[in-house]
Structures are given as C-alpha cells and as structure tokens.
Design an enzyme around this catalytic site. Structure first.
Site, PDB file in Angstrom:
ATOM      1  N   CYS A 380       0.847  -1.197   0.000  1.00 49.13           N
ATOM      2  CA  CYS A 380       0.000   0.000   0.000  1.00 49.13           C
ATOM      3  C   CYS A 380       0.885   1.250   0.000  1.00 49.13           C
ATOM      4  CB  CYS A 380      -0.970  -0.024   1.178  1.00 49.13           C
ATOM      5  SG  CYS A 380      -2.359   1.108   0.968  1.00 49.13           S
ATOM      6  N   HIS A 506      -3.434  -5.002   0.097  1.00 50.88           N
ATOM      7  CA  HIS A 506      -2.896  -5.571   1.338  1.00 50.88           C
ATOM      8  C   HIS A 506      -2.899  -7.102   1.251  1.00 50.88           C
ATOM      9  CE1 HIS A 506      -2.704  -1.968   3.991  1.00 50.88           C
ATOM     10  NE2 HIS A 506      -3.576  -1.499   3.105  1.00 50.88           N
ATOM     11  N   GLU A 508      -1.495  -9.237   3.039  1.00 53.72           N
ATOM     12  CA  GLU A 508      -1.492  -9.910   4.343  1.00 53.72           C
ATOM     13  C   GLU A 508      -2.881 -10.355   4.776  1.00 53.72           C
ATOM     14  OE1 GLU A 508      -1.638  -5.405   5.406  1.00 53.72           O
ATOM     15  OE2 GLU A 508      -0.887  -6.722   3.812  1.00 53.72           O
TER      16      GLU A 508
END
Length: 540
Positions: A380, A506, A508
């Site tokens: 990001c 993102h 993750e």
C-alpha cells in the site's frame, strides 16, 4: 438451524478470547462442520477505521470492505473463511442504527429503550449472519469483560437468544487464573466472581477456558467445577504454546471439540485434525534463520502490523525458515544511517500507513533496498513510497511526491482519483475490500501467483498517477498488476532487482497458515537467497 456459540471474557481483557474462539472454529471445521464468526466490540466508534493503530492495533479489512477489529484476522487465519463487515459489530454501529430507525419513524412513536430496541438490533446482527452464511455454527465473541457497562446490552441480547433457542446455544467463558506475586499459588477467586457476575445477568457458562502463567493443578480444576457448577470435561486450559496455531490441538487433547458436539447432540462428520497437526509440526521443525526489517510508523505497538507479521512468518515456516521480524521506526532512518540500520537484515517490508510523518525515512529505506539489491516488499503506502523514490532518484524528478504528503506538489506521482466503478466500494474516500487485478504474463508477479487474474483486498485513498506510467516503464519499472475497470496500477516490480515488488493492496489479509500468500513467500525465498549470498561473501 445454526448452532450459536458465544465467547465471553472475565476478570481482564487481552487473555486470548479471539484465539480461543478461532481455535474452537478450527476444531469444528476439522470435525466436518461449516463455521462463521463474529466479534462484538462495546466501544462507541462505528467501526475501527478511524481509530489510531496505537489504540486498537491494525484495522483488518473484510472482502466486502468492512474495516474491522484485528481479531477477525485471527478468525480468518484459523477457520480459512472470508468474513464480512457483519462479522464486526460495535456499540456505535448498533446505536447509530437504532437512532436512524427512530428518526425514520420505524418504531411508530414508541419510547426507544435499550431493551428491547438495542438488544433486538444486536440479535438481528446475529440471526442475519446465520441466515446469510448458512453455516452450521456461528461463533460470536463479546469484546471486553463481563461487568463492563458498555457490554451489558450484548450480554442481555445473547441471554435472550439462549431463551429463544436453548438447545442451539452454548456459552464459553475465558478467565484468568492469576498467581499472587512472590508465590506460585493459583487463585480461582476472580474466576468465581466472574461466574457470579454472568449468573446475575441470567447466563450460566457451559465451558470455562482457563489462562494461567503456570500449569493448572487438579485441585484448581476441582474448585472451579465445584463453585461454578461445571463437569470436569467442561473446564479446559488454554496453555501457553510456542505457536498460536497449536491452541486448537491443545483444546482437542482435552476433548473440547467432542464436548461441544455432545452439547449440541452432534457427532464428528469427518476428522481433519491430523492435517492441522502436521502443519504445526512442520512449522516447529523449521531450522533456517531469517531476519526481516519492518520499517513503519506505528512500530511502538506490534499489533499495528499483526497480519503482516503473521503472513511473513507463515511464509517462512512453509519453506523451513524461522523469520524474525524487527520493528524499525521509519522516523529513525536517515540518509546518513540507513546502511547502519538496515544492513543486518535479509529483507525489508514497508507496510501500509496514512499521513506524511515518517515518510522521509521510508524513502531512504526504499533507496537502500533498491541500490543494494536487498529483497523488498512494499504494501500500500510501501508501493507508493517506492514509486516516489524511483521518480526522484531514477527519473530525476526531485520534487516528486504524493498529494497526501504535499497537496501543492507539481509532480504528484501519487494522486487522489475520484469516482467509482461498480467493483469499487470506497467507503467514503477509501477504496476498500476485494478488487480484481489482472497480471501481466512473464512477470515476477505472474510467476508467483501462477495465474493471470487475482482478487486482493484494499484500504487506501490514493493511487499511482498514470501520467507518469510511460516514464517509469522507460526506466525499467514494470507494472505487472492492473485493475482494469479503472486502469489502476496495482503492482510494480523491477525485473533487474532480485526481488522488488510494490503492491497497492494488502496481501497480508488473504494469507493463511495453511496457504501463505505468494508475495510473502516470494519475499522470504529471495531473502533466504540474499542471506546465503551474504554469508558466502563473508566466508571468503
């Protein structure tokens, strides 16, 4: 009809309700049942999206763009299901809905009260996810502790659900068994008072999950069972483990999954626990050592980057490496000390953030990684910072910046893009949730994912300025991922670098212990190779 499991906490918060809830969900999935999870938070914020990371850790984003509590990340990693914005409900959201309905006349002039109007709104959130998800089990964690004034409407709502569906409800209560300073004596009195508090609200716990610094002795179990009116098999210990993914196995060893199924008059449909146990054993056998620097703005609280850290560690376990993540405050990184600070690490991550503070240090970090061939993953803001550094130091645009950092910049490499498409939920000014992304063939991103079309989660309001795209490409930067509907640049990479990738999304949030994300796996592999090469140079 769905079965409902409500997880409450007593004595103090922060003793692992979320991990316990996720572990129970994992066990039920491994027994062949579908699971959906919720978190009720008593604070008055409508959602955690506007809260400082120092207040509540990271903001986890669901597939439909919900900005939620970090516990939802634990839930998704444990049960491997994509949750929704209805999985995270706050008092603020409940009360705002009630007030909106009152203003619209939905209550037909009645006096609006906590009971039944607020409690009905809470119950509706529980029943609606049961209907929407179609899951066999709905596991709902009540945030905070029993006795908190903010939590009382939630406690009353789940009491009512039990009254309406007594055969389909179970209450799990997590409690701390502390020791007196200077002794190893375990004390059950706080647990007893917590039990009495719940009973005063009309709720009798069906299961106690105990947390302690020392092993729970049998006399402690006996006292809990006696004073809290529970059978021995209903009291289990959540032991401290080396790996949080072992908690479901700890519960299974104590028979918790079978006790829950018997409570609901159900039996095991299939048993996949061995797969989870095998995964944990392989994780614990990882021998290689790896050091990754996480350079960010909110490093004073590790939970600010919880999903990033879990994702990189899980990726490491899958290739046999123990990854140690070191938090580095980006404000401490300067041009004169970047090498001194960063040279000890095998790889570097710059995660997401908002605002200009600390970005100069991030730019120096990117420069160091790019010029010294250190594996780099920018997430990001980490991608945006990489673009700014490349513009300044490769393209020669010395005043390149982001409109977020400098609204008056004449070279906004990162700019605000207004407007929406049917695939984008901006949630005000943010691009949130799942978006499609097309990968360019014969790129590193395409190689890592092994497919051309992917879906990733977003949380940001600024984008790469396509006005500069051709200049970047002429200087060796490849835009390997693009959101086609709005022509948004999603992934950048430098092919001549061992591993240099920036992702606007993102990754993750979609990483799982049993399915690590490709971008983190790629970073770990490249970092491991970097470590080997560095060791070989030193040995010469």
């Amino acid at each position: 009809m769905a079965k409902f499991i409500f997880v409450t906490g007593g004595v103090v918060s922060g003793i692992g309700k979320g991990i316990s809830a996720g572990s129970v969900g994992r066990l039920l999935k491994d027994n062949g049942y579908s699971v959906f999870m919720q978190k009720f938070d008593p604070y008055l914020n409508v959602d955690p999206g506007t809260m400082s990371p120092y207040q509540h850790g990271e903001v986890f984003v669901t597939r439909d763009g919900g900005e939620t509590d970090l516990d939802l990340g634990h839930y998704e990693r444990f049960i491997d299901e994509e949750l929704t914005k209805n999985s995270s409900v706050t008092s603020g959201r409940i009360y705002s809905n009630v007030i909106r309905k009152e203003r619209a006349g939905d209550y037909e002039g009645k006096t609006v009260q906590v009971i039944p109007h607020v409690t009905n709104e809470i119950k509706e959130k529980i029943y609606s996810v049961a209907e929407e998800s179609g899951a066999d089990f709905i596991i709902t964690e009540i945030g905070g502790t029993v006795g908190d004034i903010e939590s009382q409407p939630f406690i009353e709502a789940i009491r009512q659900i039990h009254s309406e569906n007594s055969d389909d409800v179970m209450f799990l209560h997590t409690v701390l068994i502390p020791t007196i300073p200077g002794t190893d004596e375990l004390k059950t009195k706080p647990a007893q008072h917590s039990f009495k508090e719940l009973m005063s609200y009309g709720i009798k716990p069906d299961v106690f999950i105990l947390r302690a610094d020392h092993p729970i002795t049998e006399d402690v179990y006996e006292k809990i069972c006696l004073f809290c009116d529970l059978p021995r098999e209903a009291v289990v210990e959540s032991k401290t483990v080396d790996l949080i993914y072992e908690v479901p196995l700890v519960f299974k060893a104590q028979g918790l999954d079978q006790y829950i199924l018997r409570h609901f008059h159900l039996k095991t449909r299939e048993d996949h626990t061995a797969d989870w146990a095998k995964m944990c054993e392989s994780f614990k056998s990882a021998k290689e050592k790896l050091s990754i620097a996480l350079v960010g703005k909110y490093t004073a609280l590790g939970d600010s980057y919880l999903s990033v850290v879990e994702a990189v560690r899980d990726a490491g376990y899958h290739i046999g490496a123990n990854v140690e993540v070191s938090y580095i405050d980006s404000e401490t990184v300067k041009a004169k000390n970047a090498k001194e600070i960063l040279s000890a690490y095998d790889g570097i991550i710059i995660p997401g953030a908002f605002g200009s503070r600390g970005t100069d240090g991030m730019i120096e970090t990117v420069r160091y990684a790019r010029e010294n061939n250190v594996p780099y993953l920018g997430i990001c803001m980490g991608m945006q910072i990489a673009c700014i550094e490349i513009a300044r130091d490769v393209l020669g645009i010395r005043d390149a910046s982001s409109l977020e950092f400098d609204p008056e910049t004449k070279n906004p490499i990162i700019t605000f893009l207004d407007g929406q498409s049917e695939n984008i939920d901006r949630g005000g000014t943010l691009r949130l949730g799942n978006n499609d992304c097309a990968l360019t063939e014969n790129t590193l991103a395409h190689q890592l994912y092994g497919q051309k079309n992917i879906v990733e989660r977003h949380r940001h309001r600024y984008e790469f300025n396509n006005k500069y795209k051709e200049m970047f490409e002429q200087n060796g930067v490849v835009f390997s991922g693009i959101q086609l509907a709005k022509n948004l640049m999603e992934i950048i990479e430098i092919p001549k670098h061992p591993y240099f990738i920036g992702a606007q999304f993102h990754p993750e949030f979609k990483s799982r212990p049993n399915a690590p994300h490709p971008l983190f796996t790629g970073l770990v592999r490249a970092s491991l190779e970097n470590r080997k090469q560095s060791s070989a140079k030193k040995s010469k």
